[in-house]
Motif scaffolding. Structure first.
Motif, PDB file in Angstrom:
ATOM      1  N   SER A 160       0.884  -1.127  -0.062  1.00  0.00           N
ATOM      2  CA  SER A 160       0.093   0.070   0.166  1.00  0.00           C
ATOM      3  C   SER A 160       0.848   1.245  -0.082  1.00  0.00           C
ATOM      4  CB  SER A 160      -0.881   0.028   1.134  1.00  0.00           C
ATOM      5  OG  SER A 160      -1.672  -1.078   1.346  1.00  0.00           O
ATOM      6  N   GLN A 161       0.527   2.104  -0.760  1.00  0.00           N
ATOM      7  CA  GLN A 161       1.393   3.307  -0.939  1.00  0.00           C
ATOM      8  C   GLN A 161       0.552   4.696  -1.591  1.00  0.00           C
ATOM      9  OE1 GLN A 161       3.340   2.740  -5.320  1.00  0.00           O
ATOM     10  NE2 GLN A 161       2.826   0.773  -4.194  1.00  0.00           N
ATOM     11  N   TRP A 162       1.286   5.617  -1.028  1.00  0.00           N
ATOM     12  CA  TRP A 162       0.963   6.833  -1.855  1.00  0.00           C
ATOM     13  C   TRP A 162       2.067   7.344  -2.722  1.00  0.00           C
ATOM     14  CZ3 TRP A 162      -3.571   8.644  -2.327  1.00  0.00           C
ATOM     15  CH2 TRP A 162      -4.487   8.708  -1.213  1.00  0.00           C
ATOM     16  N   ASP A 163       1.891   7.649  -3.808  1.00  0.00           N
ATOM     17  CA  ASP A 163       3.110   7.984  -4.796  1.00  0.00           C
ATOM     18  C   ASP A 163       3.098   9.482  -4.503  1.00  0.00           C
ATOM     19  OD1 ASP A 163       3.399   5.640  -6.060  1.00  0.00           O
ATOM     20  OD2 ASP A 163       2.245   6.134  -7.798  1.00  0.00           O
ATOM     21  N   GLY A 164       4.271   9.914  -4.308  1.00  0.00           N
ATOM     22  CA  GLY A 164       4.567  11.480  -4.143  1.00  0.00           C
ATOM     23  C   GLY A 164       5.134  11.778  -5.572  1.00  0.00           C
ATOM     24  N   PHE A 165       5.426  13.387  -5.333  1.00  0.00           N
ATOM     25  CA  PHE A 165       5.587  13.935  -6.441  1.00  0.00           C
ATOM     26  C   PHE A 165       6.843  13.680  -7.105  1.00  0.00           C
ATOM     27  CE2 PHE A 165       2.754  17.263  -4.702  1.00  0.00           C
ATOM     28  CZ  PHE A 165       1.492  16.568  -4.886  1.00  0.00           C
ATOM     29  N   ARG A 166       7.936  13.032  -6.355  1.00  0.00           N
ATOM     30  CA  ARG A 166       9.328  12.785  -6.638  1.00  0.00           C
ATOM     31  C   ARG A 166       9.178  11.552  -7.401  1.00  0.00           C
ATOM     32  NH1 ARG A 166      13.096  15.598  -3.386  1.00  0.00           N
ATOM     33  NH2 ARG A 166      14.466  13.774  -3.622  1.00  0.00           N
ATOM     34  N   HIS A 167       8.070  10.680  -7.519  1.00  0.00           N
ATOM     35  CA  HIS A 167       7.868   9.379  -8.114  1.00  0.00           C
ATOM     36  C   HIS A 167       8.112   9.038  -9.680  1.00  0.00           C
ATOM     37  CE1 HIS A 167       7.045   5.305  -8.879  1.00  0.00           C
ATOM     38  NE2 HIS A 167       5.826   5.309  -9.030  1.00  0.00           N
ATOM     39  N   TYR A 168       6.954   9.988 -10.113  1.00  0.00           N
ATOM     40  CA  TYR A 168       6.829   9.753 -11.746  1.00  0.00           C
ATOM     41  C   TYR A 168       7.079  11.188 -12.373  1.00  0.00           C
ATOM     42  CZ  TYR A 168       5.303   7.031 -15.393  1.00  0.00           C
ATOM     43  OH  TYR A 168       5.356   6.277 -16.798  1.00  0.00           O
ATOM     44  N   ALA A 169       7.731  11.314 -13.371  1.00  0.00           N
ATOM     45  CA  ALA A 169       7.937  12.612 -14.325  1.00  0.00           C
ATOM     46  C   ALA A 169       7.132  12.413 -15.497  1.00  0.00           C
ATOM     47  CB  ALA A 169       9.269  12.817 -14.440  1.00  0.00           C
ATOM     48  N   ASN A 170       7.014  13.559 -16.085  1.00  0.00           N
ATOM     49  CA  ASN A 170       6.457  13.560 -17.568  1.00  0.00           C
ATOM     50  C   ASN A 170       7.539  12.616 -18.506  1.00  0.00           C
ATOM     51  OD1 ASN A 170       6.533  14.656 -20.323  1.00  0.00           O
ATOM     52  ND2 ASN A 170       4.165  14.958 -19.635  1.00  0.00           N
ATOM     53  N   GLN A 171       7.448  11.685 -18.831  1.00  0.00           N
ATOM     54  CA  GLN A 171       8.317  10.920 -19.500  1.00  0.00           C
ATOM     55  C   GLN A 171       9.298  11.763 -20.554  1.00  0.00           C
ATOM     56  OE1 GLN A 171       9.535   8.005 -17.775  1.00  0.00           O
ATOM     57  NE2 GLN A 171       8.327   9.345 -16.484  1.00  0.00           N
ATOM     58  N   LYS A 172       8.511  12.233 -21.370  1.00  0.00           N
ATOM     59  CA  LYS A 172       9.013  13.170 -22.618  1.00  0.00           C
ATOM     60  C   LYS A 172       9.809  14.441 -22.200  1.00  0.00           C
ATOM     61  CE  LYS A 172       8.021  15.116 -27.036  1.00  0.00           C
ATOM     62  NZ  LYS A 172       7.115  15.399 -28.068  1.00  0.00           N
ATOM     63  N   ALA A 173       9.172  15.126 -21.238  1.00  0.00           N
ATOM     64  CA  ALA A 173       9.906  16.412 -20.674  1.00  0.00           C
ATOM     65  C   ALA A 173      10.866  16.131 -19.653  1.00  0.00           C
ATOM     66  CB  ALA A 173       8.950  17.172 -20.090  1.00  0.00           C
ATOM     67  N   ARG A 174      10.772  14.765 -18.968  1.00  0.00           N
ATOM     68  CA  ARG A 174      11.705  14.552 -17.946  1.00  0.00           C
ATOM     69  C   ARG A 174      11.461  15.435 -16.749  1.00  0.00           C
ATOM     70  NH1 ARG A 174      14.501  10.157 -18.619  1.00  0.00           N
ATOM     71  NH2 ARG A 174      16.063  10.684 -16.800  1.00  0.00           N
ATOM     72  N   LYS A 175      10.270  16.074 -16.394  1.00  0.00           N
ATOM     73  CA  LYS A 175      10.097  16.750 -15.318  1.00  0.00           C
ATOM     74  C   LYS A 175       9.152  16.351 -14.312  1.00  0.00           C
ATOM     75  CE  LYS A 175      12.147  21.044 -17.467  1.00  0.00           C
ATOM     76  NZ  LYS A 175      11.755  22.552 -17.797  1.00  0.00           N
ATOM     77  N   PHE A 176       9.114  16.787 -13.302  1.00  0.00           N
ATOM     78  CA  PHE A 176       8.302  16.269 -12.121  1.00  0.00           C
ATOM     79  C   PHE A 176       7.284  17.611 -12.025  1.00  0.00           C
ATOM     80  CE2 PHE A 176      11.894  13.771 -11.823  1.00  0.00           C
ATOM     81  CZ  PHE A 176      11.337  12.390 -11.444  1.00  0.00           C
ATOM     82  N   TYR A 177       6.397  17.309 -10.862  1.00  0.00           N
ATOM     83  CA  TYR A 177       5.394  18.183 -10.496  1.00  0.00           C
ATOM     84  C   TYR A 177       6.085  19.677 -10.291  1.00  0.00           C
ATOM     85  CZ  TYR A 177       2.228  21.109  -7.873  1.00  0.00           C
ATOM     86  OH  TYR A 177       1.418  22.161  -7.557  1.00  0.00           O
ATOM     87  N   ASN A 178       5.325  20.903 -11.011  1.00  0.00           N
ATOM     88  CA  ASN A 178       5.869  21.934 -10.967  1.00  0.00           C
ATOM     89  C   ASN A 178       7.217  22.446 -11.710  1.00  0.00           C
ATOM     90  OD1 ASN A 178       4.032  23.808 -10.010  1.00  0.00           O
ATOM     91  ND2 ASN A 178       5.009  24.350  -8.304  1.00  0.00           N
ATOM     92  N   GLY A 179       7.509  21.444 -12.575  1.00  0.00           N
ATOM     93  CA  GLY A 179       8.710  21.707 -13.626  1.00  0.00           C
ATOM     94  C   GLY A 179      10.182  21.162 -12.903  1.00  0.00           C
TER      95      GLY A 179
END
Length: 325
Positions: free
Chosen positions: A104-123
């Motif tokens: 059981s988990q919460w995915d935080g904002f450091r987990h998955y980036a936009n794969q093409k831009a290679r950027k996480f939440y808020n850039g």
């Protein structure tokens, strides 16, 4: 976004907010340095209203055991517990080793980036992630955790009641039309800032597997699990309801594998929801007891208390969550 625009009332058509970012992003919605995303919707006023869901004091844990699944998919190592007797005293310690994505988990904002831009939440970039604790889950804890009004959308029970055959262990989509029908049939009502949980039936199906079947599952040619469809329509529906967080009992909130011939690459939910909007995604919650209680009482909303681990720069965390009625 206009300086005078309410950040909680942005139409889907206004996305992306940052023209230099990927499609669908809401970067800057809550400010350039925001680390909470849609958890900003959990205002003191929203929490006060959510607390009114507590009427009987019944508490239900919705965390699966850290040791489940016993043989994780996606090439992740299993949970390990080392019990240590502290000689010469009669005192035990235990040392736990686990991947925060393993149960059981919460995915935080450091987990998955936009794969093409290679950027996480808020850039944020990979370099920023590796060199600081920016947008770590510890920030969520410092602001009170993921605590608010939870709503269970029990797709698995609805499908069974309506004689609809589904398999949580196959790559099948829970469609938007099905979700809308569950909302009608279970008389669900949503509020801005709700925490949505969708039950697919995964943990129930996994619990029925033999030891050998559990061992074989990670070795399948493809990590096939059911989950919500990844479509523009689904994204519109999620955005319109303005959930603070979304999650479920499946290994991936959306149909897995999340990429492939069945998936529209333009509407990957992890990219839009997690990296784009800053909406935490929960996976592999144990919703079986919650489902039974909701069905018995006819109540599908509750007070949800969830406090991730306070790890500086945490990527993901067990939810440590209870539904309280």
């Amino acid at each position: 976004m206009s300086a005078n625009q309410d950040p909680t009332s942005i139409p889907f058509e206004a996305l992306p907010l940052d023209p230099n970012g990927p499609p669908g992003n809401a970067w800057g919605r809550f400010g350039p340095n925001d680390e909470l995303g849609t958890l900003n919707l959990l205002t003191p006023e929203v929490i006060v209203e959510a607390a009114k869901e507590i009427k009987t004091g019944v508490r239900i844990s919705i965390d699966w055991l850290l040791s489940m699944p016993s043989f994780p998919s996606f090439n992740r190592n299993p949970f390990k517990q080392e019990l240590v007797l502290r000689h010469p005293n009669c005192v035990f310690d235990d040392i736990l080793t686990f991947n925060s994505q393993g149960s059981s988990q919460w995915d935080g904002f450091r987990h998955y980036a936009n794969q093409k831009a290679r950027k996480f939440y808020n850039g944020h970039t990979t370099e920023e992630i590796e060199s600081s604790d920016v947008i770590g889950l510890h920030t969520v804890v410092e602001h009170g955790g993921m605590t608010g009004r939870g709503v269970l959308l029990d797709f698995a029970d609805w499908a069974s009641t309506n004689s609809i055959s589904v398999s949580a262990l196959e790559s099948e989509a829970i469609t938007l039309e099905q979700i809308k029908q569950v909302v009608i049939d279970h008389k669900l009502e949503f509020r801005k800032g709700d925490i949505l949980l969708i039950r697919s039936g995964f943990t129930a199906a996994y619990n029925e597997l033999t030891e050998q079947q559990r061992r074989d599952m990670p070795n399948r040619p493809s990590p096939d699990f059911n989950g919500v469809e990844a479509t523009e329509g689904m994204l519109r529906w999620l955005w319109e309801h303005q959930f603070a967080a979304v999650g479920g009992d499946a290994p991936s909130f959306e149909r897995a594998p999340i990429r492939g011939s069945h998936a529209d690459p333009n509407f990957n939910l992890h990219e839009w929801v997690l990296a784009g909007w800053g909406t935490p995604i929960g996976e592999m919650f144990d919703l079986e007891k919650l489902s039974a209680h909701c069905k018995t009482t006819g109540r599908y909303s509750f007070f949800l208390s969830s406090m991730p681990l306070k790890v500086a720069g945490g990527v993901a965390s067990p939810p440590n969550a209870f539904a309280i009625f």
